[in-house]
Write a protein that holds these residues in place. Structure first.
Motif, mmCIF file in Angstrom:
data_model
loop_
_atom_site.group_PDB
_atom_site.id
_atom_site.type_symbol
_atom_site.label_atom_id
_atom_site.label_comp_id
_atom_site.label_asym_id
_atom_site.label_seq_id
_atom_site.Cartn_x
_atom_site.Cartn_y
_atom_site.Cartn_z
ATOM 1 N N TRP A 1 37.182 -40.052 -46.095
ATOM 2 C CA TRP A 1 36.978 -40.417 -47.500
ATOM 3 C C TRP A 1 38.212 -40.146 -48.351
ATOM 4 O O TRP A 1 38.700 -41.065 -49.022
ATOM 5 N N PRO A 2 38.759 -38.937 -48.350
ATOM 6 C CA PRO A 2 39.954 -38.716 -49.165
ATOM 7 C C PRO A 2 41.182 -39.458 -48.647
ATOM 8 O O PRO A 2 42.076 -39.808 -49.424
ATOM 9 N N SER A 3 41.231 -39.714 -47.345
ATOM 10 C CA SER A 3 42.367 -40.447 -46.795
ATOM 11 C C SER A 3 42.377 -41.877 -47.325
ATOM 12 O O SER A 3 43.405 -42.367 -47.820
ATOM 13 N N VAL A 4 41.234 -42.552 -47.237
ATOM 14 C CA VAL A 4 41.137 -43.902 -47.797
ATOM 15 C C VAL A 4 41.319 -43.839 -49.311
ATOM 16 O O VAL A 4 41.927 -44.715 -49.924
ATOM 17 N N GLY A 5 40.802 -42.764 -49.918
ATOM 18 C CA GLY A 5 40.936 -42.601 -51.365
ATOM 19 C C GLY A 5 42.382 -42.525 -51.811
ATOM 20 O O GLY A 5 42.737 -43.011 -52.891
ATOM 21 N N LEU B 1 36.699 -49.374 -39.996
ATOM 22 C CA LEU B 1 35.771 -50.464 -39.683
ATOM 23 C C LEU B 1 34.367 -49.948 -39.411
ATOM 24 O O LEU B 1 33.386 -50.471 -39.961
ATOM 25 N N LEU B 2 34.252 -48.927 -38.570
ATOM 26 C CA LEU B 2 32.922 -48.428 -38.243
ATOM 27 C C LEU B 2 32.226 -47.898 -39.487
ATOM 28 O O LEU B 2 31.038 -48.166 -39.712
ATOM 29 N N ALA B 3 32.948 -47.143 -40.312
ATOM 30 C CA ALA B 3 32.354 -46.585 -41.524
ATOM 31 C C ALA B 3 31.878 -47.682 -42.464
ATOM 32 O O ALA B 3 30.785 -47.591 -43.058
ATOM 33 N N PHE B 4 32.653 -48.719 -42.604
ATOM 34 C CA PHE B 4 32.281 -49.840 -43.482
ATOM 35 C C PHE B 4 31.148 -50.653 -42.864
ATOM 36 O O PHE B 4 30.203 -51.054 -43.542
ATOM 37 N N LEU C 1 31.606 -45.967 -47.358
ATOM 38 C CA LEU C 1 32.005 -45.588 -46.004
ATOM 39 C C LEU C 1 30.994 -44.594 -45.452
ATOM 40 O O LEU C 1 30.796 -43.521 -46.018
ATOM 41 N N ALA C 2 30.349 -44.963 -44.345
ATOM 42 C CA ALA C 2 29.361 -44.104 -43.683
ATOM 43 C C ALA C 2 30.004 -43.487 -42.452
ATOM 44 O O ALA C 2 30.339 -44.196 -41.496
ATOM 45 N N THR C 3 30.186 -42.157 -42.474
ATOM 46 C CA THR C 3 30.905 -41.518 -41.375
ATOM 47 C C THR C 3 30.591 -40.031 -41.311
ATOM 48 O O THR C 3 30.242 -39.409 -42.315
ATOM 49 N N TYR C 4 30.726 -39.486 -40.106
ATOM 50 C CA TYR C 4 30.653 -38.035 -39.936
ATOM 51 C C TYR C 4 32.038 -37.408 -40.081
ATOM 52 O O TYR C 4 32.165 -36.188 -40.146
ATOM 53 N N PRO D 1 26.221 -39.546 -43.372
ATOM 54 C CA PRO D 1 26.741 -39.329 -44.729
ATOM 55 C C PRO D 1 27.539 -40.536 -45.211
ATOM 56 O O PRO D 1 28.387 -41.068 -44.481
ATOM 57 N N THR D 2 27.246 -40.978 -46.417
ATOM 58 C CA THR D 2 27.897 -42.165 -46.975
ATOM 59 C C THR D 2 28.448 -41.833 -48.355
ATOM 60 O O THR D 2 27.765 -41.214 -49.170
#
Length: 349
Positions: free
Chosen positions: A39-43, A232-235, A31-34, A10-11
């Motif tokens: 997402w909301p944290s970075v948001g 980092l991994l998500a990006f 950000l691609a992550t399970y 999911p991205t």
């Protein structure tokens, strides 16, 4: 049945982040992550950046890619003599690299001697590529040249681990490997209270106790942060990077300081961001579109796209790090947020 499968991750695009310094303007990031709460944290960090006058300030400190080659000398004295000779002929070695590539440029070399073993760490700039293959090809040509100059030496290995690739080591932070970037933001006290539900005093205290002291107790290596690897991994996955490079990429230091009457100066220093905008994996449809949307393609100066990408990554790390640490200053907030977000997304607690 084919063995070629596609693994769905999911991205989501998060932001925009407001940036200044070596990267300017507003930019959303993929950000691609399970781990959906990311997402909301970075948001939250991104939202705060838009409320600050100059947002997140980006400083690109350095860029280089390395490969260390191993030579075997007949004795320690011979290894020392060869090391000194190579330093004296640096310009000749640089010419070897320049003759085979218009993008690679030899900018430094460092040596280590262990007994009769000679480790030579070549550092090159590699344009917009992360440079794994580019530096290996350069090291191969350099080894061949050196072995003709110094026939007393023998080939040991094209890569002797003094690089150091995909391993948590001290040398990368000291001598540099990849793009070195600092992201920092000065957050007024009213935003710290309203947006982060904490104070500068509590953030500074937690950073010292958790990231600095806790990491030291754990034996961390040139690293004092809460969760750089998550962002980092998500990006990296969303932009076609070599995901294994989060090993050294997640080495970095979070710093927090109170300014004035409760303002918070918050920074993330990431010395080992090994990323690029061209090369293997970058031609995949989703990746290609992401790099294009990030504004990291077709820039006039060689390397400008990769530097922009590294700056965006550092800013994203800051957003996630800031949000997580703020949550951890409040008892129960972190777990409550995870449970609410993951249940809302349909996951099982």
């Amino acid at each position: 049945m084919s063995d070629d499968l596609v693994t769905p991750i999911p991205t989501r695009w998060v932001g925009p982040l407001k940036l200044s310094g070596d990267v300017e303007g507003e930019q959303s990031v993929p950000l691609a992550t399970y781990e959906s709460p990311l997402w909301p944290s970075v948001g939250r960090g991104a939202r705060i950046s838009r409320l600050v006058d100059d947002g997140i300030r980006i400083s690109v400190v350095d860029e280089r890619m390395t490969r260390s080659s191993l030579f075997v000398a007949p004795s320690a004295a011979a290894a020392v003599a060869a090391s000194r000779a190579l330093s004296d002929r640096f310009d000749d070695l640089a010419a070897v690299v320049a003759a085979q590539s218009r993008h690679a440029k030899l900018i430094d070399l460092d040596t280590e001697i262990v007994g009769h073993l000679l480790f030579v760490r070549f550092a090159l700039t590699t344009g917009d590529a992360s440079g794994h293959n580019m530096v290996t090809l350069a090291a191969q040509s350099l080894m061949e040249t050196i072995l003709t100059w110094r026939p007393e030496l023998e080939y040991g290995s094209i890569s002797g681990n003094y690089c150091s690739d995909k391993k948590a080591t001290a040398v990368n932070g000291i001598l540099g490997r990849g793009r070195s970037v600092v992201a920092e933001m000065l957050i007024p006290s009213d935003l710290v209270d309203a947006q982060l539900r904490t104070s500068a005093t509590r953030m500074v205290e937690l950073n010292v106790r958790k990231n600095l002291v806790g990491s030291t107790v754990a034996g961390a290596l040139r690293s004092a942060n809460a969760h750089y690897a998550n962002m980092l991994l998500a990006f990296y996955l969303a932009t076609g990077q070599d995901a294994a490079n989060i090993v050294e990429g997640s080495q970095g230091i979070t710093y927090a300081e109170q300014r004035g009457e409760g303002d918070l100066l918050f920074s993330c220093t990431l010395p080992n961001l090994i990323v690029g905008t061209v090369g293997n994996g970058k031609d995949l449809p989703g990746v290609d579109q992401a790099i294009e949307r990030l504004g990291c393609r077709d820039l006039e100066e060689s390397g400008a796209g990769a530097r922009r990408l590294a700056g965006l990554i550092a800013a994203t790390v800051l957003c996630g790090e800031l949000s997580l640490l703020a949550a951890q200053t409040n008892p129960g907030e972190l777990m409550q947020s995870h449970v609410l977000m993951e249940r809302r997304a349909g996951g099982r607690a």
